[in-house]
Scaffold this active site. Sequence first.
Site, PDB file in Angstrom:
ATOM      1  N   HIS A   1       0.826  -1.206   0.000  1.00  0.00           N
ATOM      2  CA  HIS A   1       0.000   0.000   0.000  1.00  0.00           C
ATOM      3  C   HIS A   1       0.864   1.262   0.000  1.00  0.00           C
ATOM      4  CE1 HIS A   1      -3.983   1.848   0.847  1.00  0.00           C
ATOM      5  NE2 HIS A   1      -3.226   2.824   1.274  1.00  0.00           N
TER       6      HIS A   1
ATOM      7  N   HIS B   1     -10.774   1.935  -1.550  1.00  0.00           N
ATOM      8  CA  HIS B   1     -10.985   1.410  -0.205  1.00  0.00           C
ATOM      9  C   HIS B   1     -11.813   0.136  -0.333  1.00  0.00           C
ATOM     10  CE1 HIS B   1     -10.812   3.050   4.140  1.00  0.00           C
ATOM     11  NE2 HIS B   1      -9.607   2.820   3.687  1.00  0.00           N
TER      12      HIS B   1
END
Lengths: 812, 164
Positions: free
Chosen positions: A65, A143
């Site tokens: 990430h 998300h």
Amino acid sequence: MIKKNIVTTIDLLNLSNDELVNFSQTNVLSLSLEEMQAIQKHFKQLNRNPTDIELETIAQTWSEHCKHKTLTGIVEYTELIPRNNSNSHYHTTKFTYNNLLKETIFKAAIELNKQWCLSIFNDNAGIIEFDSNYGVAFKVETHNHPSALEPYGGASTGIGGVIRDILGVGLGAKPLANTDVLCFGSPHAEALSIGMHSPKRIMKGVISGIRDYGNRMGIPTVNGAVYFNDGYIANPLVYCGCMGIIPKNKIYKKVCPGDLILLIGGKTGRDGIHGATFSSIQLDQNTDINAVQIGNPIIEKKILDTMLKARDLNLYSSVTDCGAGGLSSAIGELGEHIGAIVNLDTIPLKYSGLKPWEIWISEAQERMVLVVPEKNKNKIKKIFEEEDVDAVFIGMFKQDKKLTLTYDGEIIADLDMMFLHNGIPKPKISASYQIKLDTIQPSLEMTNVEIIQTVQLLLSNINCCSREWLVHQYDYEVQGHTIIKPLTIGKNFKLCGHSDATVIFPYTIVKETKKCIVLSCGLSPQYGYNDVYHMAASSIEESLRNAVAVGGNINKMALLDNFCWGNPNNCNTLGSLVRATKACYDMSKQFSVPFISGKDSLNNEYFINNKQYSIPPALLISAMGIIDDVNNTVTMSLKQHGNKLFLLGLTRNELGGSMLFNVRKLSGGIVPRVYPKESKIIMQKLYEAMSKKLIKSCHDCAEGGLLISLIEMTFSSQHLGVNVDIDAIGTENNSMTASEILFSESNGRFIVEVDYNNELQFKNIFKDIIHCYEIGYINNKHSIIIESKKHKISINENVTGLFKIWQNAISW
Amino acid sequence: MFKIEVYTKINFRNSYAEHILFDINTTGLALIDKLYSSYLYAIDGNLTIRQINIIATELLIDKITEGYYCKNNNLTENEFSFNKTDHSIFCIEIWYKNGVTDTVAETVTKAVKDLGIMNKISVKRGYKYYLYSHRQILQETVKIIVSTCLCNVLIQDYIIKQHK
């Protein structure tokens, strides 16, 4: 010297390879064996074991990430290309990328060297020039995993997070608009297993989350898309975007030794612990509660208002948001080149009992980290106190190039910044992609009745029907800047169509300006089944086309990429990702439109009953552009009875992956290609014609093809319809049937309405464009009238009945 | 601890409950005839009944469309309204698990101070649903309804009580 009675020391030095892997998995570090070995080697050199907080810090910093290991890694790519027009004979090409991102998407931006690109790929968002005093920043995040677990909380924190990216770009931009692009399983499907939500529940939760966060923050949600495919049944894709405006003199950051670290906003709890590393693993039924985040937009709204006030008083010199990895990533990045010391005791907590490492990597929402010169300490604190925003000085930047953490008066972490940021090994990953040939389907003939039935099927299809139910939940008007709204509404307010793009006119911020900002998107996963190159190219072209359709200038437009893919450790999955990035480079160069920001979300896979599922690859392309004069923007609603209709662009026999094939359960066919030279000149000429106010309405041809696009134009028009002659439509060859012409999804096409008084001027602009066809005119019967002598087609259908079919497919 | 239940008055439309009922009846479990929903606030602290009434009337309810009950105990059977044709009546309470951010509760805690009540309090916010059906429904079936439509068991706990 590290004191160890308040932290756990990990006996890493003596672990075997198997034990290293096991330790990483058990503790959700998501580090590979090579990475664990690199950490082990580093601490062997230091002659000590790491503490838990040191290991967690490294894991967050090295996470997919935060570090984008795949897109920046070494990839040995093999491409198998069909030979002799056959899918059974191939020749092979090999290429090694030392940094996939830098050698494709970023490389195109560097080569294009647009002076109006003010910040690309080096801050929380990309920034382009708005005018001589302002820039506009745009960022899109995903998300996905949090939204699969808790749709409302996951989506709302997704939008909250990307708003903080805009607050954290430069010294902070003022958010002007949000975007959302969503992919779900079919809403009619059941949940796959206990512990997972049904797609409909996920969808309703996600939309509610985006709605509540955006509306409560006072930021309009203006642009987006929804795509349904059962490949996303347990792993939805939630793309959240935010665009903001920033003074040019606030774009650049500075961090100096001696500057103070100020934490503002929400308190810290266990929310989202391991969020950064969690995004690197596949979903299963045993996911940890701590991965769930819940947002509080009221706190973030207060941060926004106070932070911009402090920015304008020049009270801080740098800022970043607490996103994935929490304080660990935020402070680690800010202090990368100098060093920092943080006292964890000072951090306000939601409740007691948190371990130091939990405080450090918590992803509790609504927190920002500011870099404050010592002299401004009191002034800035007062600003936040006045508005009841928690603001606490938690540490200081140093010159020792070390990250030092203290707790209860003791040093609990002492990490070398160089190792933390550059110590990650760069593994070689193999990638392979086999290109498949596609071929034209057998001739597709339809009678008049069959064409109408197909239209009704398409309009009621979940991927084509109205999103009015969803769009009306969002406040897309707040702030008063939304000039072209997500819905183009007819005069009687009973009809509406989906606008191609949104236009934001920031006249309350940039006084006296005529300039405005266009936002659009392109997403075409349906074309990826055949070749991800064409999927990526189509997404790029679609986003540009949408922006141009409302008045966007192709010469001042920038792109954002958001890859959502499966597990990159799978050679073929990574191969398809590489091929898509190649398309990004090619299209960016050929359209001369740079990428300015992007984000990847990998490992979108999930296990149910030990069976592994991977999502269909999805590349969202978001486009942002500057329009010089807001008066030249154009909507899709038909304006005047008698005006001429023109089709720009060539219609090819490209029905592979189309809506028609989807509803008719057909396979094969050629997936739409992109012809940049052809498309770009049309886009440039269209902007010229719009600038001269020659275009009354415009709509692109997209899902469902030309006929659906014509119908969509009538949906947003009162009492008006269209008469179209199929025989006047320019096609690739004369063998295309009427249904192939009407439902082909060829890229690069626009339908434009031209005032009969402006016809000569319009034709003069397009005189050198081969693919400009006068296809009909606007009637006052509110009917779709389609005719062809050649194909013996005669259709006359009232718009109102079609609108009801289209509107009622999703209306909960 | 006081528990305040905020309900929609009988003559006003509860569109939230209507949507939930629609969702339940479109999930293949079309067994519920009526559904009422209300919000719960559990407020712990050294408060008087008068203070609780101020909090409820000035902060938690819309005085025109909503009313409230206040108890200082847990579920009781007199909460159920009876209808002779209803064979199954269930009452479900849903609360966030400990450690999950409860933003509404945080806001209530702040707002109580703004009302001038400076006592140290802790607040939890929950949901309550009353399900009515003309058919006999097993508690196991209600558990499925709860976990698929009403409660995210990852972050919330629930209690089901059946009227007999």
